[in-house]
Enzyme design. Structure first.
Site, short mmCIF file in Angstrom:
data_model
loop_
_atom_site.label_atom_id
_atom_site.label_comp_id
_atom_site.label_asym_id
_atom_site.label_seq_id
_atom_site.Cartn_x
_atom_site.Cartn_y
_atom_site.Cartn_z
N LEU A 171 0.90 -1.08 0.19
CA LEU A 171 -0.27 -0.03 -0.14
C LEU A 171 0.85 1.28 -0.04
O LEU A 171 1.77 1.32 0.84
CB LEU A 171 -0.90 -0.03 1.20
CG LEU A 171 -1.72 1.10 1.38
CD1 LEU A 171 -2.73 1.46 0.50
CD2 LEU A 171 -2.27 1.41 2.95
N ASP A 172 0.54 2.43 -0.84
CA ASP A 172 1.35 3.61 -0.96
C ASP A 172 0.37 4.53 -0.46
O ASP A 172 -0.82 4.87 -1.23
CB ASP A 172 1.76 3.85 -2.33
CG ASP A 172 2.76 5.17 -2.20
OD1 ASP A 172 2.79 5.70 -1.30
OD2 ASP A 172 2.96 5.50 -3.47
N CYS A 175 -0.32 8.40 -2.91
CA CYS A 175 0.53 7.89 -3.95
C CYS A 175 0.90 8.69 -5.07
O CYS A 175 1.53 8.66 -6.06
CB CYS A 175 -0.14 6.80 -4.48
SG CYS A 175 -1.78 7.01 -5.14
N GLY A 176 0.01 10.01 -4.96
CA GLY A 176 0.53 10.99 -6.01
C GLY A 176 -0.04 10.57 -7.30
O GLY A 176 -1.14 9.99 -7.43
N THR A 196 -4.88 8.29 -2.90
CA THR A 196 -4.93 9.92 -2.83
C THR A 196 -6.20 10.73 -2.86
O THR A 196 -7.16 9.97 -3.02
CB THR A 196 -4.25 10.08 -4.27
OG1 THR A 196 -4.11 11.52 -4.38
CG2 THR A 196 -5.02 9.67 -5.28
N CYS A 365 11.90 26.91 -0.37
CA CYS A 365 11.78 25.40 0.15
C CYS A 365 13.03 25.02 -0.18
O CYS A 365 13.67 24.63 1.00
CB CYS A 365 10.75 24.64 -0.31
SG CYS A 365 9.33 24.96 0.65
#
Ligand SMILES: C[S@@+](CC[C@H](N)C(=O)[O-])C[C@H]1O[C@@H](n2cnc3c(N)ncnc32)[C@H](O)[C@@H]1O
Length: 418
Positions: A171-172, A175-176, A196, A365
């Site tokens: 599982l991610d 996940c984008g 997502t 950033c």
């Protein structure tokens, strides 16, 4: 008039005190040179904008630019350094604010925040992300790699740390655009699920899964992490660049969900940005305020110690921690430069205001990671199965195995006391 004069005087004084590589062009055509070697030109378009410069912070300067009150030209690194120099004049310590209140982080609030940032335009993101559309810190081995190679190295680094094996249920979380699930299904033979909250990402990832012939062993769901059902469902879980959205208040819930979903002996890798400040303070000189207002509404960064505390409190045993701060500085400079090269197209796809926000955010950033105002770690942990056993081998050699497909076929022995 009095106000305008005051600002002119303030800037002149600044020029005498601070050696900033800055030339300021005023609304009345006057130039104020803050250094004989100026590389950055700041154009203040109207006298009303002068209010941003009386007590400048990164948040105010960023806002002045985003709202079109000022324009700026010059190399990105010099622009950000000059902005920091101006902010230091206002506040020498620059200490970020404490998270005194905590956002509720309801499902609805989180969904809206995610849509604001991610549902912009897939084509806009494709202009400056790598070919797999990975939107998190890359992994450099020499620092000379291009962003495509560094992101593939990162995907492998994660898959190896998780010891992905053919047939693993993986599982991610967050996940984008599906880079990691597609990579893991293709090269490590796992059954991969990604979740997502962004519809654009969901549509893009679903299409690429189909185009790459991965349907059946790889899927993406439009789902909140809180709503993934079941218990002991997955062998391995990754969460990459997602837990910044969870909120400090919900960290117990988030790690509790991971614990529930992992099988005993299962491994999790949490890859996320953390506060450099041990009290979870925001990024200094107003950097945190800019991010909250324009970039990631309601994002919250715990210090590594808090992240580890909350993981441990949910009975996940922390096994390994790797800091990737300078990797993220480099990644962000790559993204910022790629966006610079595509400014016209980016403005056409996402609008001038969003382009301005993303320019400030990416370069800002990059600078923040470079300076150590924020940092990032991959934390590897597992759900213990039995006392005296660990799903990880005795040494870290498994993280650096030469060929991903060979490694998957011949896993190294897990630790076990006789
Ligand atoms: C910075 S992106 C990282 C994407 C991806 N992991 C990568 O490395 O390219 C953050 C991801 O977290 C997801 N996310 C944030 N909050 C979430 C939530 N409550 N439930 C599920 N996904 C969430 C977003 O939709 C987005 O896909």
């Amino acid at each position: 008039m009095f106000f305008e004069k005051k600002v002119e005087r303030f800037l002149e004084e600044l020029g005498q005190k601070a050696q900033l590589p800055l030339r300021v062009e005023l609304w009345n055509g006057r130039f104020i040179e803050l250094s004989p070697h100026a590389t950055v030109t700041l154009r203040i378009n109207d006298p009303a904008a002068a209010r941003y410069f009386l007590h400048p912070t990164l948040a105010k300067l960023g806002e002045a630019y985003v709202e079109g009150h000022v324009d700026v030209e010059g190399p990105l690194k010099d622009i950000i350094s000059a902005a920091e120099g101006l902010s230091r004049r206002t506040d020498a310590t620059g200490q970020g604010r404490l998270p005194l209140w905590r956002w509720a982080h309801s499902r609805r609030m989180d969904r809206k925040a995610i849509q604001y940032h991610y549902d912009v335009s897939n084509d806009f993101y494709a202009l400056w992300l790598d070919r797999h559309m990975v939107y998190s810190c890359a992994y450099f081995k020499t620092g000379e790699e291009d962003i495509h190679t560094a992101q593939e190295q990162k995907l492998d680094h994660i898959c190896r740390k998780l010891r992905l094996q053919p047939g693993d249920k993986f599982l991610d979380i967050g996940c984008g655009w599906g880079g990691l699930i597609r990579w893991a299904a293709k090269h490590y033979g796992v059954d991969a699920t990604g979740i997502t909250l962004s519809r654009n990402q969901y549509e893009y990832a679903s299409k690429r899964i189909e185009e790459e012939g991965l349907s059946g062993r790889c899927r993406v769901l439009l789902q909140d992490y809180r709503d993934v059902p079941g218990e002991a469902v997955f062998d391995k879980i990754a969460s990459v660049g997602m837990f910044e959205h969870v909120g400090l208040k919900n960290l117990p819930l988030y790690f509790g969900v991971i614990h529930r979903l992992l099988k005993p002996g299962g491994i999790v890798l949490n890859h996320g940005i953390t506060a450099a400040d041990p009290d979870n303070r925001w990024a200094p000189w107003g950097g945190g305020e800019f991010i909250e207002k324009y970039v990631f509404p309601h994002g919250e960064l715990p210090h590594l110690s808090l992240a580890i505390r909350e993981m441990s409190a949910q009975r996940l045993e922390v096994a390994d921690v790797e800091t990737l701060r300078l990797h993220y500085a480099k990644t962000l400079w790559h993204w910022a430069e790629r966006l610079e090269q595509n400014r016209l197209r980016a403005a056409a796809l996402a609008g001038e205001k969003r382009l301005r926000i993303w320019r400030v955010y990416l370069a800002g950033c990059a600078h923040a990671f470079e300076q150590g105002w924020v940092t990032i770690q991959q934390v590897l942990a597992f759900k213990p199965a039995r006392a005296g056993e660990s799903p990880l081998p005795w040494t870290r050699a498994y993280m650096y195995a030469p060929a991903r497909d060979a490694e998957a076929a011949q896993p190294s022995e897990a630790m076990r006391l006789a």
